[in-house]
Design an enzyme around this catalytic site. Structure first.
Site, short mmCIF file in Angstrom:
data_model
loop_
_atom_site.label_atom_id
_atom_site.label_comp_id
_atom_site.label_asym_id
_atom_site.label_seq_id
_atom_site.Cartn_x
_atom_site.Cartn_y
_atom_site.Cartn_z
N PRO A 9 38.45 -39.26 26.84
CA PRO A 9 38.97 -38.88 25.54
C PRO A 9 38.78 -39.95 24.46
O PRO A 9 38.88 -41.14 24.73
CB PRO A 9 40.46 -38.65 25.79
CG PRO A 9 40.76 -39.28 27.08
CD PRO A 9 39.50 -39.31 27.86
N ASN A 10 38.48 -39.46 23.29
CA ASN A 10 38.33 -40.23 22.06
C ASN A 10 37.04 -41.05 21.98
O ASN A 10 36.76 -41.64 20.94
CB ASN A 10 39.54 -41.14 21.81
CG ASN A 10 40.80 -40.34 21.65
OD1 ASN A 10 40.84 -39.37 20.92
ND2 ASN A 10 41.84 -40.72 22.38
N ARG A 17 36.43 -44.84 15.17
CA ARG A 17 37.77 -45.10 15.71
C ARG A 17 38.01 -46.60 15.88
O ARG A 17 37.32 -47.26 16.65
CB ARG A 17 37.92 -44.39 17.06
CG ARG A 17 39.22 -44.68 17.74
CD ARG A 17 39.22 -44.11 19.14
NE ARG A 17 40.47 -44.46 19.80
CZ ARG A 17 40.57 -44.72 21.08
NH1 ARG A 17 39.51 -44.66 21.86
NH2 ARG A 17 41.73 -45.04 21.60
N TYR A 22 36.79 -51.26 18.97
CA TYR A 22 35.72 -50.58 19.71
C TYR A 22 34.32 -50.79 19.12
O TYR A 22 33.35 -50.30 19.69
CB TYR A 22 36.02 -49.09 19.80
CG TYR A 22 37.32 -48.81 20.52
CD1 TYR A 22 37.40 -48.97 21.90
CD2 TYR A 22 38.46 -48.42 19.84
CE1 TYR A 22 38.59 -48.74 22.58
CE2 TYR A 22 39.65 -48.19 20.50
CZ TYR A 22 39.72 -48.36 21.87
OH TYR A 22 40.90 -48.14 22.52
N ASN A 74 34.05 -44.34 31.92
CA ASN A 74 35.08 -44.86 31.04
C ASN A 74 36.09 -43.73 30.89
O ASN A 74 35.88 -42.82 30.09
CB ASN A 74 34.51 -45.28 29.69
CG ASN A 74 35.56 -45.89 28.79
OD1 ASN A 74 36.75 -45.69 28.97
ND2 ASN A 74 35.10 -46.62 27.79
N ALA A 77 41.95 -43.12 27.91
CA ALA A 77 43.39 -43.15 28.16
C ALA A 77 43.77 -42.60 29.54
O ALA A 77 44.81 -42.97 30.09
CB ALA A 77 44.13 -42.39 27.07
N GLU A 98 34.02 -48.52 36.83
CA GLU A 98 34.85 -48.23 35.67
C GLU A 98 34.50 -49.20 34.55
O GLU A 98 34.39 -50.41 34.78
CB GLU A 98 36.32 -48.39 36.06
CG GLU A 98 37.29 -48.04 34.97
CD GLU A 98 38.73 -48.15 35.44
OE1 GLU A 98 39.51 -48.84 34.76
OE2 GLU A 98 39.07 -47.54 36.48
N HIS A 100 35.31 -50.35 30.36
CA HIS A 100 36.13 -50.26 29.15
C HIS A 100 35.50 -51.12 28.08
O HIS A 100 35.11 -52.27 28.35
CB HIS A 100 37.57 -50.70 29.42
CG HIS A 100 38.25 -49.80 30.39
ND1 HIS A 100 38.72 -48.56 30.03
CD2 HIS A 100 38.49 -49.93 31.71
CE1 HIS A 100 39.23 -47.97 31.09
NE2 HIS A 100 39.10 -48.78 32.13
N SER A 102 36.88 -52.32 25.25
CA SER A 102 37.77 -53.42 24.87
C SER A 102 38.31 -54.08 26.14
O SER A 102 38.23 -53.52 27.23
CB SER A 102 38.93 -52.90 24.01
OG SER A 102 39.80 -52.09 24.79
N ARG A 107 45.38 -56.28 25.74
CA ARG A 107 45.97 -55.37 24.76
C ARG A 107 47.39 -54.99 25.16
O ARG A 107 48.07 -55.75 25.85
CB ARG A 107 45.07 -54.14 24.61
CG ARG A 107 43.70 -54.52 24.02
CD ARG A 107 42.80 -53.35 23.81
NE ARG A 107 43.41 -52.40 22.87
CZ ARG A 107 43.00 -51.15 22.74
NH1 ARG A 107 41.98 -50.69 23.45
NH2 ARG A 107 43.58 -50.34 21.88
N ARG A 111 48.08 -50.68 28.99
CA ARG A 111 46.63 -50.56 29.20
C ARG A 111 46.13 -51.42 30.36
O ARG A 111 45.01 -51.23 30.82
CB ARG A 111 45.88 -50.95 27.92
CG ARG A 111 46.09 -49.96 26.79
CD ARG A 111 45.16 -50.28 25.63
NE ARG A 111 45.57 -49.59 24.43
CZ ARG A 111 45.25 -48.33 24.14
NH1 ARG A 111 44.49 -47.63 24.95
NH2 ARG A 111 45.68 -47.77 23.02
#
Length: 147
Positions: A9-10, A17, A22, A74, A77, A98, A100, A102, A107, A111
């Protein structure tokens, strides 16, 4: 060798964004970067993005039938709470890395917990889109080492 890249998502909003977190590159730029690397590495890659958990699960479940040797994922969320994706990764006999963009560990507290990392062969965080390229190289080496 065929590799599947799954984005949750996103991630369709990359470039727009929260660019301070990012970056300014889009999902299309990521695809271009990976295709260029794949030409050098003699690897095929397909990218899939969805904001829907079920669509990502369907891709995981069908990855073996479609001839993929491994997956770069990735989960966005979903990383932090999707037991369904965790179980989907565990249910297939393919290595998953996996990724990511960031550094999720630097963070918000929530997360730093990944429910999908324990069923993945590794995790790359905080290196921007370059993390996907590193994941591709690592996954290729891992797969070749198993064969």
């Amino acid at each position: 060798m065929k590799i599947l890249v799954l984005n949750g998502p996103n991630l369709n909003m990359l470039g727009n964004r929260e660019p301070d977190i990012y970056g300014r590159d889009s999902l299309e730029q990521l695809e271009k970067n990976l295709h260029e690397l794949c030409q050098q590495e003699k690897v095929e890659v397909d990218l899939f993005q969805s904001n829907y958990e079920g669509a990502l699960l369907d891709e995981l479940h069908n990855a073996t039938k479609k001839g993929y040797a491994g997956i770069i994922m990735n989960p966005g969320a979903f990383t932090h709470y999707s037991i369904a994706l965790r179980d989907g990764i565990a249910a297939i006999d393919l290595p998953v890395i996996e990724v990511h963009i960031s550094n999720v560990h630097a963070r918000e507290e929530f997360r730093s917990k990944s429910v999908t990392a324990p069923v993945s062969i590794g995790q790359i965080t905080g290196l921007g889109l370059y993390g996907y390229e590193l994941a591709l190289l690592a996954l290729k080496q891992y797969i070749q080492g198993r064969g």
